[in-house]
Design a protein around this motif. Structure first.
Motif, PDB file in Angstrom:
ATOM      1  N   UNK A   4       0.853  -1.193   0.000  1.00 36.30           N
ATOM      2  CA  UNK A   4       0.000   0.000   0.000  1.00 36.30           C
ATOM      3  C   UNK A   4       0.883   1.236   0.000  1.00 36.30           C
ATOM      4  N   UNK A   5       0.302   2.341  -0.409  1.00 36.16           N
ATOM      5  CA  UNK A   5       1.015   3.607  -0.397  1.00 36.16           C
ATOM      6  C   UNK A   5       1.024   4.181   1.013  1.00 36.16           C
ATOM      7  N   UNK A   6       2.083   4.877   1.293  1.00 34.15           N
ATOM      8  CA  UNK A   6       2.200   5.571   2.575  1.00 34.15           C
ATOM      9  C   UNK A   6       0.967   6.449   2.784  1.00 34.15           C
ATOM     10  N   UNK A   7       0.492   6.495   4.031  1.00 33.74           N
ATOM     11  CA  UNK A   7      -0.654   7.295   4.477  1.00 33.74           C
ATOM     12  C   UNK A   7      -2.002   6.624   4.203  1.00 33.74           C
ATOM     13  N   UNK A   8      -1.997   5.547   3.443  1.00 33.16           N
ATOM     14  CA  UNK A   8      -3.253   4.835   3.215  1.00 33.16           C
ATOM     15  C   UNK A   8      -3.594   3.945   4.412  1.00 33.16           C
ATOM     16  N   UNK A   9      -4.826   3.475   4.414  1.00 31.31           N
ATOM     17  CA  UNK A   9      -5.282   2.513   5.414  1.00 31.31           C
ATOM     18  C   UNK A   9      -5.251   1.116   4.816  1.00 31.31           C
ATOM     19  N   UNK A  10      -4.813   0.161   5.601  1.00 30.91           N
ATOM     20  CA  UNK A  10      -4.721  -1.215   5.108  1.00 30.91           C
ATOM     21  C   UNK A  10      -5.282  -2.166   6.160  1.00 30.91           C
ATOM     22  N   UNK A  11      -5.927  -3.210   5.687  1.00 40.12           N
ATOM     23  CA  UNK A  11      -6.494  -4.213   6.589  1.00 40.12           C
ATOM     24  C   UNK A  11      -5.908  -5.579   6.282  1.00 40.12           C
ATOM     25  N   UNK A  12      -5.380  -6.220   7.321  1.00 44.34           N
ATOM     26  CA  UNK A  12      -4.825  -7.562   7.201  1.00 44.34           C
ATOM     27  C   UNK A  12      -5.827  -8.559   7.785  1.00 44.34           C
ATOM     28  N   UNK A  13      -6.053  -9.616   7.057  1.00 46.88           N
ATOM     29  CA  UNK A  13      -7.065 -10.590   7.468  1.00 46.88           C
ATOM     30  C   UNK A  13      -6.478 -11.722   8.294  1.00 46.88           C
ATOM     31  N   UNK A  14      -7.304 -12.233   9.194  1.00 44.40           N
ATOM     32  CA  UNK A  14      -6.932 -13.391   9.998  1.00 44.40           C
ATOM     33  C   UNK A  14      -8.209 -14.119  10.397  1.00 44.40           C
ATOM     34  N   UNK A  15      -8.262 -15.387  10.146  1.00 41.15           N
ATOM     35  CA  UNK A  15      -9.343 -16.219  10.671  1.00 41.15           C
ATOM     36  C   UNK A  15      -8.730 -17.330  11.491  1.00 41.15           C
ATOM     37  N   UNK A  16      -9.506 -17.820  12.436  1.00 43.41           N
ATOM     38  CA  UNK A  16      -8.971 -18.831  13.334  1.00 43.41           C
ATOM     39  C   UNK A  16     -10.051 -19.866  13.623  1.00 43.41           C
ATOM     40  N   UNK A  17      -9.610 -20.951  14.165  1.00 40.24           N
ATOM     41  CA  UNK A  17     -10.563 -21.990  14.546  1.00 40.24           C
ATOM     42  C   UNK A  17     -10.143 -22.559  15.884  1.00 40.24           C
ATOM     43  N   UNK A  18     -11.061 -22.577  16.815  1.00 42.70           N
ATOM     44  CA  UNK A  18     -10.840 -23.174  18.121  1.00 42.70           C
ATOM     45  C   UNK A  18     -12.187 -23.561  18.706  1.00 42.70           C
TER      46      UNK A  18
END
Lengths: 114, 113
Positions: free
Chosen positions: A13-27
């Motif tokens: 992503x470009x500097x100053x942008x917002x970014x979302x990293x995904x994570x799913x889990x199972x328990x």
């Protein structure tokens, strides 16, 4: 079996942008903790954010916040106003309280572009 | 210096040799951990310790031995190194439980020829 899945191996992503990293889990556990750890090029692992599963409120830490969807078993990390120093590998992790053994996802490599 | 340290930072050894990686923390944290980091696998737990003289296996314990006679030290020994044990090894500690924040050492890059 308890698992943590990070579906995005690499992002840019470009500097100053917002970014979302995904994570799913199972328990099957009801009592657990979730973490995001950051590993910059220096290789030093540091905590970004920690979430207790029984807390409804999403954890925040300055520009970092999570979207914790317990029913969906999703734990995404949002980085606002991204900076060059955010360039790193990000690991999502799960710790079930029954045995306190941490399970890491395989990581998302994030590049912040100038 | 305060914190968590690992030694050596880099190590090259040969197949079949015994290697010991050292980990030392100055916080008197109860829990200590050993991980290995490999491309495509993230971090995998090798062994952990809840207190002195208490250790337990993690996800990938085979070929490794640990001991914890003192709270501050948690050495990891490869009794007979194999090429598959080439990796980066991280030690970590947490204050009271495994669910507390873990503080990581700088890592040891081990190459087994």
């Amino acid at each position: 079996a308890q698992t943590v899945t990070q579906s995005q191996p690499e992002m840019s992503v470009q500097e100053a942008e917002t970014v979302t990293l995904s994570c799913t889990y199972d328990t099957s556990e009801s009592n657990y903790y979730l973490f995001w750890y950051k590993q910059p090029p220096s290789r030093q692992m540091i905590l970004v954010i920690r979430q207790e599963a029984y807390k409804q409120q999403n954890a925040t830490e300055n520009r970092f916040s999570v979207n914790f969807q317990k029913a969906a078993k999703s734990f995404s990390l949002k980085i606002s106003d991204s900076q060059l120093g955010d360039t790193a590998m990000y690991f999502c992790a799960l710790v079930p309280r029954r045995d306190d053994k941490i399970i890491f996802g395989k990581g998302t490599r994030l590049h912040i572009l100038p | 210096d305060a914190g968590i340290t690992q030694s050596p930072r880099y190590k090259i050894t040969e197949t079949g040799r015994q290697v010991t990686l050292m980990c030392h923390q100055t916080w008197s944290h109860s829990y200590m951990f050993w991980y290995r980091q490999d491309l495509g696998h993230g971090l995998r737990l090798i062994y952990y310790s809840a207190a002195a003289d208490i250790t337990d296996k993690g996800e990938v314990p085979d070929g490794y031995v640990v001991s914890r006679s003192k709270t501050e030290n948690f050495p990891l020994t490869l009794e007979s190194a194999t090429r598959s044990q080439t990796s980066v090894y991280f030690c970590a500690s947490s204050e009271l439980t495994g669910a507390d924040t873990q503080y990581f050492g700088p890592g040891t890059r081990l190459t087994v020829l």
